[in-house]
Design a protein around this motif. Sequence first.
Motif, short mmCIF file in Angstrom:
data_model
loop_
_atom_site.label_atom_id
_atom_site.label_comp_id
_atom_site.label_asym_id
_atom_site.label_seq_id
_atom_site.Cartn_x
_atom_site.Cartn_y
_atom_site.Cartn_z
N ASP A 165 68.76 140.52 108.94
CA ASP A 165 67.98 139.91 110.01
C ASP A 165 67.75 140.93 111.12
O ASP A 165 68.54 141.86 111.28
N ASP A 166 66.68 140.74 111.86
CA ASP A 166 66.38 141.61 113.02
C ASP A 166 66.43 143.08 112.63
O ASP A 166 66.88 143.93 113.41
N ASP A 181 61.99 142.19 112.59
CA ASP A 181 62.17 141.40 113.81
C ASP A 181 60.84 141.09 114.48
O ASP A 181 59.89 141.87 114.43
N GLN A 182 60.80 139.94 115.13
CA GLN A 182 59.56 139.52 115.80
C GLN A 182 59.13 140.45 116.92
O GLN A 182 57.94 140.50 117.26
N GLU A 207 59.05 138.20 110.58
CA GLU A 207 59.20 136.99 111.39
C GLU A 207 58.32 137.09 112.63
O GLU A 207 57.80 138.15 112.96
CA CA Z 1 64.86 137.99 115.14
#
Ligand code: CA
Length: 278
Positions: A178-179, A201-202, A235
């Motif tokens: 994630d991220d 990551d966004q 994301e």
């Molecule tokens: Ca994130």
Amino acid sequence: VKEQGKNDFGFYAPEMDEEISKKMTLEIGLRKALQNNEFTVLYQPQINIDTGKLIGVEALTRWIHPEWGTISPAEFIPLAEETGLILPIGEWVLYEACAQNKAWQNEGHSPVRMAVNISSRQFQQLNFVDTVRDILQKTGLAPMYLELELTESIIQDSLHAISTMHTLKEMGVHLSIDDFGTGYSSLSYLKTFPIDTLKIDQAFTRNIFIDQKDASLVSTIINMAHNLELKVIAEGVETSEQLHFLQQKRCNEAQGYFFSRPIPAEEMNSFFQQQMIA
Ligand code: CA
Ligand code: C2E
Ligand code: CA
Ligand code: CA
């Protein structure tokens, strides 16, 4: 970090005392939250960019306090980690998410993966694998329909992590980072750790058309992932332009407000049928 103006804990009090007492109040509330059934899990669709179909959902936890309203995970997760409450909370979320996924399958929907965020404190528990196995067994969910979203901090934190990952992998559970790209981690772990997916990551997705360097980072991450035979999901996809960029760069999956915000389980029904990309 005040989100949506719904709770009293988002602002920084000028006096230290006030801030500490707020935190204590929050902690006391958090201790009671599980037994009082104040947590709920929302689900956000994850879409295969090639087929336009739903391939997964991410479980995102909400704390709805009877007086304070909705408290964002950005606020209570760090406190839960600090106090150790993340262990019972995380276990509850994992159970809930797996049970929900199995329920969808029982309703006859095409199976999807359930992605659950795991904090490093949870992952480091010596019995973490047993907890996962136990929950899969109790809910009847096949391991291949569970994905654990881990952050790079987990990798840095312990030697135990790698053997835990291998055991989970052998069970058939999917693992994602994630991220990705925000954790200042050395990249060398990517060749030894049994990871399936990198999650962009966004912060990168958001800036694709704002900062050329972010666009370069996104396409570099996608290419690197593919060269390492990893899947990649972005994301925070909010616009069709971002989606098209990702499509062009051959990103595998996407998740974000463009498709849906995180929603209650009951509202997921339409996503199982629908073609999400024209
Ligand atoms: Ca994130
Ligand atoms: P995350 O895992 O990076 O999750 C993505 C966050 O971005 C979520 O915020 C999601 O609601 C939000 N988001 C999704 N699509 C978009 C978009 O298109 N635009 C924008 N601006 N935001 C989008 P949320 O739900 O507030 O969760 C925040 C963080 O809290 C998560 O970040 C995750 O690190 C943590 N978290 C949430 N639930 C859990 C949980 O059950 N366990 C653990 N350990 N952490 C959790
Ligand atoms: Ca996540
Ligand atoms: Ca995160």
